[in-house]
Design a protein around this motif. Structure first.
Motif, PDB file in Angstrom:
ATOM      1  N   GLY A 135      -6.699 -12.245   8.988  1.00 12.78           N
ATOM      2  CA  GLY A 135      -6.792 -11.900   7.570  1.00 12.78           C
ATOM      3  C   GLY A 135      -7.568 -12.956   6.798  1.00 12.78           C
ATOM      4  O   GLY A 135      -8.111 -12.672   5.732  1.00 12.78           O
ATOM      5  N   LYS A 136      -7.617 -14.168   7.354  1.00 12.85           N
ATOM      6  CA  LYS A 136      -8.329 -15.255   6.666  1.00 12.85           C
ATOM      7  C   LYS A 136      -9.735 -15.473   7.228  1.00 12.85           C
ATOM      8  O   LYS A 136     -10.427 -16.415   6.844  1.00 12.85           O
ATOM      9  N   TYR A 137     -10.146 -14.631   8.154  1.00 15.46           N
ATOM     10  CA  TYR A 137     -11.500 -14.759   8.730  1.00 15.46           C
ATOM     11  C   TYR A 137     -12.528 -14.181   7.754  1.00 15.46           C
ATOM     12  O   TYR A 137     -12.255 -13.206   7.056  1.00 15.46           O
ATOM     13  N   SER A 138     -13.753 -14.754   7.775  1.00 13.58           N
ATOM     14  CA  SER A 138     -14.862 -14.157   7.015  1.00 13.58           C
ATOM     15  C   SER A 138     -15.363 -12.944   7.797  1.00 13.58           C
ATOM     16  O   SER A 138     -15.005 -12.768   8.971  1.00 13.58           O
ATOM     17  N   ARG A 139     -16.201 -12.143   7.155  1.00 16.22           N
ATOM     18  CA  ARG A 139     -16.761 -10.948   7.829  1.00 16.22           C
ATOM     19  C   ARG A 139     -17.532 -11.360   9.106  1.00 16.22           C
ATOM     20  O   ARG A 139     -17.408 -10.745  10.141  1.00 16.22           O
ATOM     21  N   GLY A 140     -18.302 -12.447   8.996  1.00 14.67           N
ATOM     22  CA  GLY A 140     -19.067 -12.924  10.159  1.00 14.67           C
ATOM     23  C   GLY A 140     -18.141 -13.343  11.291  1.00 14.67           C
ATOM     24  O   GLY A 140     -18.410 -13.072  12.467  1.00 14.67           O
ATOM     25  N   MET A 141     -17.044 -14.028  10.941  1.00 11.69           N
ATOM     26  CA  MET A 141     -16.079 -14.457  11.973  1.00 11.69           C
ATOM     27  C   MET A 141     -15.437 -13.231  12.614  1.00 11.69           C
ATOM     28  O   MET A 141     -15.229 -13.184  13.832  1.00 11.69           O
ATOM     29  N   LYS A 142     -15.150 -12.214  11.778  1.00 10.04           N
ATOM     30  CA  LYS A 142     -14.527 -10.998  12.326  1.00 10.04           C
ATOM     31  C   LYS A 142     -15.476 -10.302  13.295  1.00 10.04           C
ATOM     32  O   LYS A 142     -15.048  -9.789  14.328  1.00 10.04           O
ATOM     33  N   GLN A 143     -16.781 -10.303  12.950  1.00 10.81           N
ATOM     34  CA  GLN A 143     -17.735  -9.656  13.858  1.00 10.81           C
ATOM     35  C   GLN A 143     -17.820 -10.428  15.174  1.00 10.81           C
ATOM     36  O   GLN A 143     -17.913  -9.828  16.242  1.00 10.81           O
ATOM     37  N   ARG A 144     -17.758 -11.764  15.092  1.00  7.58           N
ATOM     38  CA  ARG A 144     -17.807 -12.561  16.326  1.00  7.58           C
ATOM     39  C   ARG A 144     -16.544 -12.328  17.150  1.00  7.58           C
ATOM     40  O   ARG A 144     -16.592 -12.210  18.368  1.00  7.58           O
TER      41      ARG A 144
END
Ligand SMILES: Nc1ncnc2c1ncn2[C@@H]1O[C@H](COP(=O)(O)OP(=O)(O)OP(=O)(O)O)[C@@H](O)[C@H]1O
Length: 317
Positions: A135-144
């Motif tokens: 929930g605290k990840y950025s969109r880029g982190m979520k994609q990775r």
């Protein structure tokens, strides 16, 4: 690289009498990065759903890793990793826990799952955030994390639907280079859908231009330019002083040359069906003329894509 891992023949999907995918035929080779490029509503997602066995084709055939996904979707699911454009993780679980959960759904034994999860989190650059809630990840982190998630079952093919959506330019650069690295190191076949030309151009071996359910063209940049510009697939830019009429006539007479455009007293562009830059250089020099610059101009995917859409309805794009 000539073993087809995705084989599509005359594949159609019709919704309410309107074809979303219209007699699509396409072969994607093992180890290839193929870009499915097209505006919204072109039929990219519908094609992907048929490859995954999530939607049944109206007609035609499709095989992924030799398996018919309509008949055997679970077998395809074992071999193919799919990253949708709206991927979701359990927000209250960490990146590491989310990966372990996916691994359990894929019946990967716990010990092996932990090993793979750690290694993948490292590969996608999330080792420092593995115990942070997603929930605290950025969109880029979520994609990775999404990439790590599709890779946990060691797939042969990964299908990525708009993987760079909503990521900042630096994040896009990182994600694309990661996809490229995974493809090269693990020989994973990548099918990537996008409407971002530059991103597709950067990493794809081949591109398919998809509009209104039809594949208008496919190939690498040179093939696409060749199909579109036919006998003018190459432009040789020449700066010489002076541009001599006899020399221009000589060049116009070459069988590969379709036309010569003189831009000013010392610049001309030669349109040809082959790259004959060396021949043109030799011809110019034979006139004892001062050749100051000669270069081949490449068509970019931008020009190619827009020319395909010229005169077509692209109001959804
Ligand atoms: N379940 C459905 N029922 C009816 N029509 C549908 C359905 N799914 C897709 N379509 C239609 O099929 C066409 C292709 O849609 P699709 O989502 O495959 O395009 P796309 O290229 O993936 O677009 P986007 O980039 O917006 O996701 C569209 O006209 C869409 O409205």
């Amino acid at each position: 690289m000539n073993e087809a891992i995705i084989e599509i023949q005359e594949l159609s999907k019709i919704y309410d009498d309107v074809p979303a995918v219209d007699k699509l035929s396409l072969s994607i080779q093992k180890g290839e990065i193929f870009g499915l490029l097209g505006p919204n509503g072109a039929g990219k997602s519908t094609t992907i759903f048929m490859l995954l066995g999530l939607t049944e084709p109206t007609s035609g055939n499709v095989h992924v890793c030799g398996i018919d996904p309509t008949r055997n979707p679970l077998e395809v699911k074992k071999r193919v990793g799919y990253l949708p454009d709206d991927l979701g993780f359990y927000q209250n679980m960490t990146g590491y826990e989310n990966l372990l959960y996916t691994a359990s759904l894929n019946e990967i034994p716990r010990e092996e799952a932990e090993k793979r999860a750690r290694s993948l989190l490292e590969q996608v650059g999330l080792e420092g955030a593995m115990h942070k809630k997603t929930g605290k990840y950025s969109r880029g982190m979520k994609q990775r994390l999404g990439l790590a998630d599709v890779l946990i079952k060691n797939p042969e093919v990964i299908i990525l639907d708009e993987p760079t959506l909503g990521i900042d330019p630096e994040g896009v650069r990182e994600l694309l280079s990661l996809i490229n690295k995974l493809n090269k190191e693990k020989n994973i076949t990548v099918l990537l859908s996008s409407h971002h030309l530059h991103q597709v151009q950067q990493i794809c071996d081949r591109v398919g231009i998809f509009v209104k359910g039809k594949l208008l063209a496919k190939g690498n940049m040179d093939d696409l330019a060749g199909q579109l510009f036919k006998n003018e697939a190459y432009i040789v830019h020449v700066e010489a002083d002076p541009i001599d009429d006899y020399m221009v006539n000589d060049i116009k007479g070459m069988k590969e040359v379709s036309r010569v455009e003189q831009l000013n007293h010392n610049t001309m562009e030669i349109y040809c069906d082959k790259d004959i830059t060396p021949t043109i250089a030799r011809t110019v020099m034979s006139y004892d003329i001062n050749l100051t610059n000669i270069s081949k101009k490449n068509y970019g995917l931008d020009e190619i894509y827009h020319l395909y859409f010229e005169g077509r309805e692209t109001n959804e794009a």
